[in-house]
Design an enzyme around this catalytic site. Structure first.
Site, PDB file in Angstrom:
ATOM      1  N   ASP A  64       0.532  -0.650   0.045  1.00  0.00           N
ATOM      2  CA  ASP A  64      -0.134   0.316  -0.119  1.00  0.00           C
ATOM      3  C   ASP A  64       1.376   1.768   0.125  1.00  0.00           C
ATOM      4  O   ASP A  64       1.369   1.023   0.602  1.00  0.00           O
ATOM      5  CB  ASP A  64      -1.080  -0.290   1.242  1.00  0.00           C
TER       6      ASP A  64
ATOM      7  N   TYR B 212       2.789   9.715  -0.490  1.00  0.00           N
ATOM      8  CA  TYR B 212       4.008   9.320   0.682  1.00  0.00           C
ATOM      9  C   TYR B 212       4.960   9.823  -0.403  1.00  0.00           C
ATOM     10  O   TYR B 212       6.487   9.716   0.420  1.00  0.00           O
ATOM     11  CB  TYR B 212       3.138   8.103   0.912  1.00  0.00           C
TER      12      TYR B 212
ATOM     13  N   LYS C 153      -3.442   6.167  -4.292  1.00  0.00           N
ATOM     14  CA  LYS C 153      -4.243   6.858  -3.733  1.00  0.00           C
ATOM     15  C   LYS C 153      -3.573   8.441  -4.113  1.00  0.00           C
ATOM     16  O   LYS C 153      -2.605   8.593  -4.511  1.00  0.00           O
ATOM     17  CB  LYS C 153      -3.623   6.640  -2.355  1.00  0.00           C
TER      18      LYS C 153
ATOM     19  N   HIS D  63      -8.029   9.680  -2.167  1.00  0.00           N
ATOM     20  CA  HIS D  63      -7.789   8.956  -0.371  1.00  0.00           C
ATOM     21  C   HIS D  63      -7.796  10.232   0.512  1.00  0.00           C
ATOM     22  O   HIS D  63      -7.971  10.223   1.666  1.00  0.00           O
ATOM     23  CB  HIS D  63      -5.837  10.243  -0.739  1.00  0.00           C
TER      24      HIS D  63
END
Length: 289
Positions: free
Chosen positions: A47, A52, A77, A110
């Site tokens: 994931d 990120y 996401k 997200h």
């Protein structure tokens, strides 16, 4: 090697119930190393997210693993900076480019603010085009779900939300169950909540099974139908976290764990100002060329 089971989502796509999270792992080689360790440990569900900033290293680890692509389930996401139809189309292609993959197994909204419906339309089209296998949402409360999802052409396959024994999302779970939508847990170990990790009931159950408290927490969540992907950069912890499939909690123990619910967590997506705070937090296109 531990045998991780799969479950079938409402669109027919199968997803491993246990995965590996990469939130807050830096893209300085650390993400690539951690994902490699996870894959070497037998984990096949990774994931990540645009926000990120480590999609590239996730993709590198996957490509260099020599594991057939179809055996690895990859989630990313779309950040709310890219919501709206046209922006989302570009954002999806950028994710694929950074990951270096031909398709993404699961792609999520997200943070559910702004032109979510436009972004969802772009994701539906990307799914129809084979760029994405399954699409879902994240951080959707009952209120936010009812605001946006009635305007979607198709239902999300998952809703990834904060979930742990102290915050079991009971009202949201009822709504998701009615719509056959699976819940994924971010922060399944409470993001380091010491009270949770040292809870006396959990310690007592852990002692019975010869497990640690984290393993009992993760087992409870999986046994209760939640998809989890704990994060660690410690190779030993990556391996021990997944030692969950050689025992079962009793129904009495499951009920005792359910009774730990406090009804609230660390993040409230319905709180005023969350959208503005998240939009101003960072720019996901800073390093785009």
């Amino acid at each position: 090697m531990t045998e991780i089971t799969n479950i079938k989502l409402n669109d027919g796509v199968e997803i491993p119930v246990y995965g590996f999270g990469t939130f807050m792992i830096p893209a300085d080689g650390s993400t690539k190393k951690a994902v490699k360790e996870a894959l070497d440990s037998g984990i096949r569900h990774i994931d990540t997210a645009v926000a990120y900033f480590n999609e590239q290293e996730v993709g590198q680890a996957i490509r260099e693993s020599n594991i057939p692509r179809e055996e690895i389930f990859v989630t990313s996401k779309l950040w709310l900076q890219d919501f709206g139809y046209e922006a989302a189309r570009k954002g999806i292609d950028k994710s694929l480019e950074k990951l270096g993959l031909d398709y993404i197994d699961l792609y999520l909204i997200h943070q559910p603010y702004g032109d979510v419906v436009g972004a969802w339309k772009a994701m539906e089209e990307a799914k129809a085009d084979g760029k994405i296998r399954s699409i879902g949402v994240s951080n959707m409360t009952v209120k936010i779900w009812n605001q946006f999802v009635p305007d979607f052409e198709t239902l999300p396959s998952v809703n990834q939300v904060e979930y742990n024994p102290y915050y079991q999302q009971k009202e949201l779970r009822q709504l998701m169950k009615r719509n056959n939508v699976h819940i994924e847990s971010w922060g399944p170990l409470g993001q380091g909540n010491k009270d949770l990790l040292n809870d006396s009931l959990i310690s007592k159950i852990a002692e019975k099974y010869g497990k640690d408290n984290g393993q009992i927490i993760l087992k409870f969540e999986i046994q209760d139908g939640i998809i989890v992907f704990p994060k660690s950069t410690n190779p030993k912890r990556i391996r021990t976290n997944m030692e969950l499939f050689d025992f079962e909690l009793t129904e009495n123990e499951m009920q005792q764990m359910r009774n730990l619910d406090k009804g609230h967590g660390s993040h409230n997506p319905d709180a005023p100002g969350v959208k503005e705070f998240l939009l101003s937090a960072f720019d996901v296109h800073t390093n785009d060329y």
